[in-house]
Motif scaffolding. Sequence first.
Motif, mmCIF file in Angstrom:
data_model
loop_
_atom_site.group_PDB
_atom_site.id
_atom_site.type_symbol
_atom_site.label_atom_id
_atom_site.label_comp_id
_atom_site.label_asym_id
_atom_site.label_seq_id
_atom_site.Cartn_x
_atom_site.Cartn_y
_atom_site.Cartn_z
ATOM 1 N N TYR A 41 0.604 -1.177 0.025
ATOM 2 C CA TYR A 41 0.000 0.031 0.072
ATOM 3 C C TYR A 41 0.933 1.368 -0.184
ATOM 4 N N ILE A 42 1.741 1.493 0.824
ATOM 5 C CA ILE A 42 2.799 2.515 0.842
ATOM 6 C C ILE A 42 3.450 2.908 -0.629
ATOM 7 N N LYS A 43 3.901 1.731 -1.190
ATOM 8 C CA LYS A 43 4.372 1.865 -2.739
ATOM 9 C C LYS A 43 3.176 2.423 -3.316
ATOM 10 N N GLU A 44 2.056 1.903 -3.453
ATOM 11 C CA GLU A 44 1.160 2.492 -4.282
ATOM 12 C C GLU A 44 0.856 3.992 -4.001
ATOM 13 N N ILE A 45 0.694 4.222 -2.693
ATOM 14 C CA ILE A 45 0.483 5.810 -2.328
ATOM 15 C C ILE A 45 1.686 6.609 -2.922
ATOM 16 N N GLU A 46 2.951 6.364 -2.818
ATOM 17 C CA GLU A 46 3.962 7.331 -2.863
ATOM 18 C C GLU A 46 4.855 6.981 -4.177
ATOM 19 N N GLU A 47 4.364 6.111 -5.133
ATOM 20 C CA GLU A 47 4.827 6.059 -6.310
ATOM 21 C C GLU A 47 3.667 6.131 -7.653
ATOM 22 N N GLY A 48 3.027 6.900 -7.358
ATOM 23 C CA GLY A 48 1.755 7.118 -8.448
ATOM 24 C C GLY A 48 2.213 7.537 -9.834
ATOM 25 N N PRO A 49 1.484 7.393 -10.614
ATOM 26 C CA PRO A 49 1.743 8.237 -12.107
ATOM 27 C C PRO A 49 1.652 9.487 -12.242
ATOM 28 N N CYS A 50 2.045 10.091 -13.274
ATOM 29 C CA CYS A 50 1.942 11.860 -13.406
ATOM 30 C C CYS A 50 1.502 11.806 -14.892
ATOM 31 N N LYS A 228 -15.791 10.106 3.659
ATOM 32 C CA LYS A 228 -14.847 9.433 4.025
ATOM 33 C C LYS A 228 -13.432 9.981 3.495
ATOM 34 N N SER A 229 -12.324 9.565 3.899
ATOM 35 C CA SER A 229 -11.294 10.120 3.707
ATOM 36 C C SER A 229 -10.593 9.908 2.314
ATOM 37 N N THR A 230 -9.560 10.772 1.699
ATOM 38 C CA THR A 230 -9.117 10.236 0.449
ATOM 39 C C THR A 230 -8.304 9.106 0.677
ATOM 40 N N LEU A 231 -7.757 8.696 1.642
ATOM 41 C CA LEU A 231 -7.052 7.311 1.650
ATOM 42 C C LEU A 231 -8.147 6.222 1.726
ATOM 43 N N HIS A 232 -9.052 6.319 2.241
ATOM 44 C CA HIS A 232 -10.152 5.360 2.096
ATOM 45 C C HIS A 232 -10.579 5.385 0.641
ATOM 46 N N TRP A 233 -10.865 6.517 -0.218
ATOM 47 C CA TRP A 233 -11.299 6.305 -1.693
ATOM 48 C C TRP A 233 -10.150 5.570 -2.312
ATOM 49 N N PHE A 234 -8.879 6.284 -2.085
ATOM 50 C CA PHE A 234 -7.788 5.526 -2.590
ATOM 51 C C PHE A 234 -7.700 4.026 -2.695
#
Length: 283
Positions: A41-50, A228-234
């Motif tokens: 999960y940490i990797k998905e949050i911190e290494e997203g596309p642009c 809900k929080s953005t983290l929840h949505w993500f």
Amino acid sequence: MKSYRNKIFLMIVFLSTSQFGTNLLDTENSLDNLDKDYNSYIKEIEEGPCNIPIVTEPISQREFLDKYAFTSPVIFRFSEQITSKNKLFQEKCQLENLKTYYGDKYVTVSSANTYSYKRYSMKLNDYLDQHIIPLSKKNVRPELKYGNETWYFFGENNFTEWKSLFDLYQKPNYWLPKHTHAYSFGIAAFYTGVPFHFHGPVFAETMVGRKRWFLYEPNQAPYFDPDKSTLHWFLEEYPKLPPNKKPYECILGPLEVIYFPDKWMHATLNVDNVVFISTFLSP
């Protein structure tokens, strides 16, 4: 967003860490109880596309108006030589400096759901000491709490109390005809964020840490629970999106600026503890 004519209006936004606990391993809402391991999960949050256009050299005001002002988001990722104009402001935005010079100021804390409706007051020092500075990604894991259980400071601050700080900030060089600007300054804990919402056109610049942005054209937002929080949505909804429904998105680092036009839906997810400033444009 309300219009403000012929003045600079200060809005302070501080996202607190009410969605964190010191020991979440036994909490049913912890990431540890989801399907994948925590590091995934940490990797998905911190290494997203642009997939947002990026400008690396200054452009003319005419080019800004023609290409981006009314139709498209854009990221300004300039060289250190250009961004150095805000180095002093960035230094003053370090958490310890904010504590020293503004810690005794009271700020209004509001709930971090799409339609914020709860609020109370506390000193900035108390907020930083209790909810920001002690936190480490190594020993604190986020809960999937609702937005009204996560708090932020927003507005209702006396601009004169922060004048010495904001006088140091040099806003982006681009502008919209017949619009005035209003500042919004923020401090937020990692993995907090504001759920999808919209307002007028804005430049948003990160001073400390990294912030992830999700954007949709007006009236094109995906399904989300405004409480809900953005983290929840993500974690719950973002993985379900088909390719043609994915948002515009990017992670911004220190001294990088994002601009998006009027009424674009957007949400934020803070990758680190962050300090940031936005310049809202109002007719």
